[in-house]
Write an enzyme that holds these catalytic residues in place. Structure first.
Site, PDB file in Angstrom:
ATOM      1  N   LEU A 124      66.682  17.012  34.827  1.00  0.00           N
ATOM      2  CA  LEU A 124      65.675  17.067  33.762  1.00  0.00           C
ATOM      3  C   LEU A 124      66.185  16.316  32.520  1.00  0.00           C
ATOM      4  O   LEU A 124      65.523  15.424  32.000  1.00  0.00           O
ATOM      5  CB  LEU A 124      65.387  18.551  33.424  1.00  0.00           C
ATOM      6  CG  LEU A 124      64.467  18.838  32.232  1.00  0.00           C
ATOM      7  CD1 LEU A 124      63.055  18.340  32.501  1.00  0.00           C
ATOM      8  CD2 LEU A 124      64.421  20.346  31.931  1.00  0.00           C
ATOM      9  N   ALA A 129      66.458  13.241  25.609  1.00  0.00           N
ATOM     10  CA  ALA A 129      65.599  14.406  25.843  1.00  0.00           C
ATOM     11  C   ALA A 129      66.443  15.552  26.399  1.00  0.00           C
ATOM     12  O   ALA A 129      66.692  15.620  27.595  1.00  0.00           O
ATOM     13  CB  ALA A 129      64.467  14.059  26.813  1.00  0.00           C
ATOM     14  N   GLY A 130      66.936  16.393  25.483  1.00  0.00           N
ATOM     15  CA  GLY A 130      67.708  17.564  25.887  1.00  0.00           C
ATOM     16  C   GLY A 130      66.850  18.799  25.668  1.00  0.00           C
ATOM     17  O   GLY A 130      66.044  19.176  26.521  1.00  0.00           O
ATOM     18  N   GLU A 368      70.915  25.221  30.427  1.00  0.00           N
ATOM     19  CA  GLU A 368      69.645  25.872  30.782  1.00  0.00           C
ATOM     20  C   GLU A 368      68.948  26.442  29.529  1.00  0.00           C
ATOM     21  O   GLU A 368      68.308  27.494  29.573  1.00  0.00           O
ATOM     22  CB  GLU A 368      69.854  26.912  31.889  1.00  0.00           C
ATOM     23  CG  GLU A 368      70.361  26.224  33.158  1.00  0.00           C
ATOM     24  CD  GLU A 368      70.263  27.020  34.439  1.00  0.00           C
ATOM     25  OE1 GLU A 368      69.436  27.932  34.492  1.00  0.00           O
ATOM     26  OE2 GLU A 368      70.997  26.693  35.371  1.00  0.00           O
TER      27      GLU A 368
HETATM   28  N1  COS Z   1      56.532  28.826  32.748  1.00  0.00           N
HETATM   29  C1  COS Z   1      55.421  28.108  33.041  1.00  0.00           C
HETATM   30  N2  COS Z   1      54.850  27.274  32.174  1.00  0.00           N
HETATM   31  C2  COS Z   1      55.438  27.125  30.968  1.00  0.00           C
HETATM   32  C3  COS Z   1      56.606  27.827  30.603  1.00  0.00           C
HETATM   33  C4  COS Z   1      57.153  28.722  31.547  1.00  0.00           C
HETATM   34  N3  COS Z   1      58.263  29.420  31.276  1.00  0.00           N
HETATM   35  N4  COS Z   1      56.964  27.471  29.352  1.00  0.00           N
HETATM   36  C5  COS Z   1      56.043  26.585  28.945  1.00  0.00           C
HETATM   37  N5  COS Z   1      55.119  26.378  29.920  1.00  0.00           N
HETATM   38  C6  COS Z   1      53.923  25.519  29.868  1.00  0.00           C
HETATM   39  C7  COS Z   1      53.102  25.873  28.641  1.00  0.00           C
HETATM   40  O1  COS Z   1      52.243  26.946  28.928  1.00  0.00           O
HETATM   41  C8  COS Z   1      52.388  24.588  28.368  1.00  0.00           C
HETATM   42  O2  COS Z   1      51.274  24.486  29.240  1.00  0.00           O
HETATM   43  P1  COS Z   1      49.814  24.045  28.667  1.00  0.00           P
HETATM   44  O3  COS Z   1      50.026  22.642  28.165  1.00  0.00           O
HETATM   45  O4  COS Z   1      48.942  24.111  29.877  1.00  0.00           O
HETATM   46  O5  COS Z   1      49.479  25.005  27.597  1.00  0.00           O
HETATM   47  C9  COS Z   1      53.389  23.512  28.779  1.00  0.00           C
HETATM   48  O6  COS Z   1      54.300  24.170  29.688  1.00  0.00           O
HETATM   49  C10 COS Z   1      54.160  22.973  27.607  1.00  0.00           C
HETATM   50  O7  COS Z   1      54.830  24.056  26.990  1.00  0.00           O
HETATM   51  P2  COS Z   1      55.248  24.056  25.451  1.00  0.00           P
HETATM   52  O8  COS Z   1      54.096  23.609  24.622  1.00  0.00           O
HETATM   53  O9  COS Z   1      55.873  25.366  25.146  1.00  0.00           O
HETATM   54  O10 COS Z   1      56.343  22.886  25.460  1.00  0.00           O
HETATM   55  P3  COS Z   1      57.328  22.390  24.326  1.00  0.00           P
HETATM   56  O11 COS Z   1      57.426  20.933  24.406  1.00  0.00           O
HETATM   57  O12 COS Z   1      56.973  22.998  23.011  1.00  0.00           O
HETATM   58  O13 COS Z   1      58.778  22.943  24.833  1.00  0.00           O
HETATM   59  C11 COS Z   1      60.714  24.304  24.961  1.00  0.00           C
HETATM   60  C12 COS Z   1      59.182  24.172  24.774  1.00  0.00           C
HETATM   61  C13 COS Z   1      61.547  23.776  23.784  1.00  0.00           C
HETATM   62  C14 COS Z   1      60.887  25.796  25.062  1.00  0.00           C
HETATM   63  C15 COS Z   1      61.157  23.594  26.280  1.00  0.00           C
HETATM   64  O14 COS Z   1      61.112  22.200  26.155  1.00  0.00           O
HETATM   65  C16 COS Z   1      62.560  23.987  26.703  1.00  0.00           C
HETATM   66  O15 COS Z   1      62.759  25.026  27.352  1.00  0.00           O
HETATM   67  N6  COS Z   1      63.567  23.127  26.382  1.00  0.00           N
HETATM   68  C17 COS Z   1      64.913  23.334  26.853  1.00  0.00           C
HETATM   69  C18 COS Z   1      65.112  22.609  28.125  1.00  0.00           C
HETATM   70  C19 COS Z   1      66.310  23.107  28.842  1.00  0.00           C
HETATM   71  O16 COS Z   1      66.495  24.291  29.073  1.00  0.00           O
HETATM   72  N7  COS Z   1      67.149  22.169  29.248  1.00  0.00           N
HETATM   73  C20 COS Z   1      68.273  22.472  30.020  1.00  0.00           C
HETATM   74  C21 COS Z   1      68.289  21.505  31.125  1.00  0.00           C
HETATM   75  S1  COS Z   1      68.703  22.155  32.639  1.00  0.00           S
HETATM   76  S2  COS Z   1      70.588  22.563  32.537  1.00  0.00           S
END
Ligand code: COS
Length: 387
Positions: A124, A129-130, A368
């Protein structure tokens, strides 16, 4: 989905024994040579560890989340690199296929994942893009019945070992809705790996860049077959992954505490074991109380996770998962710090396990989803519920 309790009652002590008798004695080897011995990987395959969370119909063991956190607690008690060998297979590498894959994708990939024949890895993160995962730039351009992928994925755990990636790329416009998840075989022309990252800790785990140059991937490899769903798949996969990181944190904290208590009983100063001094006891007590609190939280959230359909997300459960990840990993950071403190100068010396765990533990608050990402998810969901 769950393994029947009688079988689980046999499996868990078997894993505990494997950790105690085979993995813990190999921790120094891991530290010195930065690799997991091949014979241990074969043992892991034979024990079925690569298929712990893959349903039985695909050749796995089919643990529930409540069972999986118990196993991950045990695995947290030894060096994280051991779990990392199969962790991406049972976790973020394959869960996307399990949750959202088509029946054909499940039938093709999951049996190979469960046997350990195929190592899957989760791609990912990118250079730009982190935390803001929805801004990823890797392009996937449609070309007949294929997509052509170009971009770079960064810090990809198990990439050097991977036979295939669950890889997020942009098939549509900006934002989360333009992202699709692909199953990308690692041997496709145009895939190159960067050099293995040199990390602060977690020796024996392998991460590197995955560079894609005009890689042709069949459209049939989009997870679920529908473009634009990939960000949601990734978030669902991360929900389960974050809970497992929380369980690993608790296991690691319990090991650090055990090491600290043992040292406090053995090490003498001012004519008696340092454990008899109340200032040492206070540090041990704080660690024990925080560990029990975190572990109770993890188990409670795991039980809720099991109550919802596995392929659906529930924002309230996701919020609780983030609470568990935030609290358990921050708890681990404090316990690791106190573990070094109880050991005094010895805690800074590589011969003692606490020195290694202190470095290993640091990553758990980052990967994560950082602590700050968890805060964001919790805060947003509280406001959403109030509205
Ligand atoms: N399960 C299912 N769907 C989800 C979800 C979840 N846990 N979290 C968000 N979504 C959906 C939302 O409902 C939204 O859908 P709609 O567009 O239909 O409304 C869509 O995904 C986008 O979600 P959101 O608007 O919350 O996205 P953001 O860009 O604001 O991102 C964060 C939110 C910052 C929380 C997210 O990008 C994130 O978790 N970043 C960290 C990434 C990460 O953990 N990286 C580690 C890499 S792996 S080691």
């Amino acid at each position: 989905m769950a393994l029947d309790p009688e079988s689980f009652d046999i499996l868990l002590p078997t894993i505990q024994r494997f950790i105690r008798e085979r993995l813990m004695p190999a921790e120094n080897h891991l530290e010195e040579f930065d690799e997991v011995p091949a014979d241990l990987i074969e043992d892991m395959k034979e024990m079925g560890l690569f298929g712990l969370t893959v349903p039985e119909e695909y050749g796995g063991i089919g643990l529930s989340v409540s069972q999986e956190v118990l196993v991950n607690y045990e695995l947290g008690r030894t060096a994280t690199a051991f779990r990392s060998v199969f962790g991406t297979n049972i976790g973020i590498g394959s869960q996307g296929i399990l949750m959202d894959g088509t029946p054909e994708q499940k039938a093709e990939y999951l049996p190979k994942v469960a046997s350990g024949e195929l190592i899957m890895s989760f791609a990912l993160t990118e250079p730009d893009a982190g935390t803001d995962a929805a801004s990823l730039k890797t392009r996937a351009e449609a070309d007949g019945d294929h997509y052509v992928l170009n971009g770079t994925k960064r810090y990809i755990t198990n990439a050097p070992r991977a036979g295939a990636f669950t890889l997020m790329a942009r098939t549509g416009g900006p934002g989360a809705g333009g992202v699709s998840s692909f199953i990308v075989p690692a041997d496709l022309p145009g895939i190159k790996l960067g050099k293995t990252d040199k990390k602060m800790g977690q020796r024996g785990t392998k991460t590197c860049d995955v560079i894609l140059e005009n890689v042709r991937v069949p459209a049939a490899n989009i997870i679920g077959g529908v473009p634009g769903q990939g960000f949601k798949t990734a978030m669902k996969v991360l929900d389960r992954g974050r809970l497992n990181i929380s369980a690993v944190s608790c296991g690691m904290a319990s090991r650090i505490l055990d090491e600290s208590v043992r040292y406090a009983c053995e090490r003498k100063q001012f004519g008696k074991p340092i454990g008899e001094f109340q200032l040492i006891q206070a540090m041990l007590a704080d660690s024990q109380a925080e560990l029990l609190a975190a572990w109770s939280l993890v188990r409670e959230v795991a039980a809720r996770f099991d109550q919802k359909p596995a392929h659906l997300s529930d924002p309230d459960v996701s919020m609780r998962v983030s609470c568990a990840k935030l609290f358990a990993t921050e708890m681990l950071g404090r316990v690791a710090d106190r573990g070094v403190q109880v050991h005094g100068g010895a805690g800074y010396i590589n011969e003692y396990p606490v020195e290694r765990f202190y470095r290993d533990a640091r990553l758990l608050r980052l990967y994560e989803g950082t602590t700050q990402v968890q805060q964001l998810i919790i805060g947003r969901e509280l406001l959403r519920q109030a509205a």
